[in-house]
Design an enzyme around this catalytic site. Sequence first.
Site, PDB file in Angstrom:
ATOM      1  N   HIS A 241       0.810  -1.221   0.000  1.00 33.49           N
ATOM      2  CA  HIS A 241       0.000   0.000   0.000  1.00 33.49           C
ATOM      3  C   HIS A 241       0.843   1.270   0.000  1.00 33.49           C
ATOM      4  O   HIS A 241       0.372   2.335   0.396  1.00 33.49           O
ATOM      5  CB  HIS A 241      -0.964  -0.007   1.208  1.00 33.49           C
ATOM      6  CG  HIS A 241      -2.015  -1.072   1.107  1.00 33.49           C
ATOM      7  ND1 HIS A 241      -2.770  -1.502   2.175  1.00 33.49           N
ATOM      8  CD2 HIS A 241      -2.445  -1.795   0.045  1.00 33.49           C
ATOM      9  CE1 HIS A 241      -3.613  -2.450   1.778  1.00 33.49           C
ATOM     10  NE2 HIS A 241      -3.425  -2.646   0.494  1.00 33.49           N
TER      11      HIS A 241
ATOM     12  N   CYS B 257       5.466  19.510 -13.276  1.00 35.55           N
ATOM     13  CA  CYS B 257       4.251  19.857 -14.036  1.00 35.55           C
ATOM     14  C   CYS B 257       3.351  20.842 -13.298  1.00 35.55           C
ATOM     15  O   CYS B 257       2.372  21.318 -13.865  1.00 35.55           O
ATOM     16  CB  CYS B 257       3.473  18.590 -14.397  1.00 35.55           C
ATOM     17  SG  CYS B 257       2.561  17.880 -13.023  1.00 35.55           S
TER      18      CYS B 257
HETATM   19  P1  OAD Z   1      -7.189  -3.170  10.275  1.00 32.11           P
HETATM   20  O1  OAD Z   1      -7.324  -1.987  11.155  1.00 32.11           O
HETATM   21  O2  OAD Z   1      -8.301  -3.469   9.329  1.00 32.11           O
HETATM   22  O3  OAD Z   1      -6.970  -4.472  11.178  1.00 32.11           O
HETATM   23  C1  OAD Z   1      -6.037  -4.462  12.226  1.00 32.11           C
HETATM   24  C2  OAD Z   1      -5.966  -5.857  12.798  1.00 32.11           C
HETATM   25  O4  OAD Z   1      -4.957  -5.872  13.776  1.00 32.11           O
HETATM   26  C3  OAD Z   1      -7.261  -6.326  13.475  1.00 32.11           C
HETATM   27  O5  OAD Z   1      -7.580  -7.626  13.012  1.00 32.11           O
HETATM   28  C4  OAD Z   1      -6.895  -6.327  14.966  1.00 32.11           C
HETATM   29  O6  OAD Z   1      -7.589  -7.352  15.696  1.00 32.11           O
HETATM   30  C5  OAD Z   1      -5.417  -6.622  14.882  1.00 32.11           C
HETATM   31  N1  OAD Z   1      -4.625  -6.172  16.060  1.00 32.11           N
HETATM   32  C6  OAD Z   1      -4.866  -5.160  16.919  1.00 32.11           C
HETATM   33  N2  OAD Z   1      -3.888  -5.092  17.853  1.00 32.11           N
HETATM   34  C7  OAD Z   1      -2.996  -6.085  17.572  1.00 32.11           C
HETATM   35  C8  OAD Z   1      -1.780  -6.546  18.159  1.00 32.11           C
HETATM   36  N3  OAD Z   1      -1.269  -5.964  19.242  1.00 32.11           N
HETATM   37  N4  OAD Z   1      -1.161  -7.600  17.591  1.00 32.11           N
HETATM   38  C9  OAD Z   1      -1.672  -8.209  16.499  1.00 32.11           C
HETATM   39  N5  OAD Z   1      -2.812  -7.830  15.897  1.00 32.11           N
HETATM   40  C10 OAD Z   1      -3.475  -6.791  16.425  1.00 32.11           C
HETATM   41  O7  OAD Z   1      -5.785  -3.024   9.517  1.00 32.11           O
HETATM   42  P2  OAD Z   1      -5.304  -3.752   8.197  1.00 32.11           P
HETATM   43  O8  OAD Z   1      -5.807  -5.136   8.109  1.00 32.11           O
HETATM   44  O9  OAD Z   1      -3.831  -3.526   8.086  1.00 32.11           O
HETATM   45  O10 OAD Z   1      -5.184   0.544   3.567  1.00 32.11           O
HETATM   46  O11 OAD Z   1      -6.020  -2.869   7.104  1.00 32.11           O
HETATM   47  C11 OAD Z   1      -5.779  -3.098   5.761  1.00 32.11           C
HETATM   48  C12 OAD Z   1      -5.779  -1.794   5.017  1.00 32.11           C
HETATM   49  O12 OAD Z   1      -6.973  -1.061   5.313  1.00 32.11           O
HETATM   50  C13 OAD Z   1      -4.688  -0.815   5.442  1.00 32.11           C
HETATM   51  O13 OAD Z   1      -3.445  -1.071   4.807  1.00 32.11           O
HETATM   52  C14 OAD Z   1      -5.239   0.493   5.001  1.00 32.11           C
HETATM   53  C15 OAD Z   1      -6.659   0.352   5.477  1.00 32.11           C
HETATM   54  O14 OAD Z   1      -7.591   1.108   4.784  1.00 32.11           O
HETATM   55  C16 OAD Z   1      -4.756   1.625   2.950  1.00 32.11           C
HETATM   56  O15 OAD Z   1      -4.409   2.638   3.556  1.00 32.11           O
HETATM   57  C17 OAD Z   1      -4.725   1.492   1.474  1.00 32.11           C
END
Ligand code: OAD
Length: 232
Positions: free
Chosen positions: A100, A133
């Site tokens: 990303h 640009c």
């Molecule tokens: P999310 O915020 O959707 O999910 C975060 C995950 O981390 C959840 O499943 C939590 O349960 C878990 N979590 C929280 N604390 C934790 C810890 N201490 N150890 C392990 N896990 C933990 O984030 P992403 O899955 O990364 O995209 O989201 C995907 C994408 O959505 C991001 O890259 C971003 C967002 O929109 C863009 O910016 C393009």
Amino acid sequence: MTGAGVSAESGVPTFRDAQTGLWSRFNAEELASPQGFERDPGLVWRWYMWRLGQLEEAAPNPGHGALAELARLCESFLLVTQNVDSLHEQAGSADVLHLHGSLFEFRCAACAAPHHLTEGERGADSPPACGLCGDLVRPDVVWFGESLPWDAVGDAAAAAHRCEAVLVVGTSGLVYPASQLPLIARQAGATVIDVNPEPGPISAVADIFLQGKSGEILPDLARAVADLRTGG
Ligand code: OAD
């Protein structure tokens, strides 16, 4: 493959956790889409500069460190992240695939020329102009509705097809196409291991669900692999 959860213990907010997640407090469509940037570039700029400041304050946690250690212990290891921070690199991981983009890089919204940010531009109310640009400069991150960098996706998909195991850490598994990588790996015969305090779509298909915080579970995992390697 990592998501925002791996950086949660470094004080970087996740996106979808209730109360603390960025998307429970801010409007993703306004702040993280090309349409939002077109409507109000200043608002988007100020929000990303605020997040950049947060990331600069953050330091890697034991989870990041353990992934760098696992890479050293495994014959072949690829780290694929959805995160736009640089905490994996700071913890010593090399060749991290950023699906990303990165919040430490900037480019022109029109001609895509890279832009080196000055201190003055950081504190400004609106984005700087491209030196080539004249269009607006934006963070080099992937917004909703945009394509991912094809080379990173290609390399990640190829690794998913040939790996023996995929360790999925701290992601909700809700964002396509990153969410497909563990499924591709599983279909190709790999063992899927999910590390997350909460069950979700990945743990539902995982062979092994290690429930808990990555900063606590991953160092134990790295130690166990190190012991196996040394016959301990
Ligand atoms: P999310 O915020 O959707 O999910 C975060 C995950 O981390 C959840 O499943 C939590 O349960 C878990 N979590 C929280 N604390 C934790 C810890 N201490 N150890 C392990 N896990 C933990 O984030 P992403 O899955 O990364 O995209 O989201 C995907 C994408 O959505 C991001 O890259 C971003 C967002 O929109 C863009 O910016 C393009």
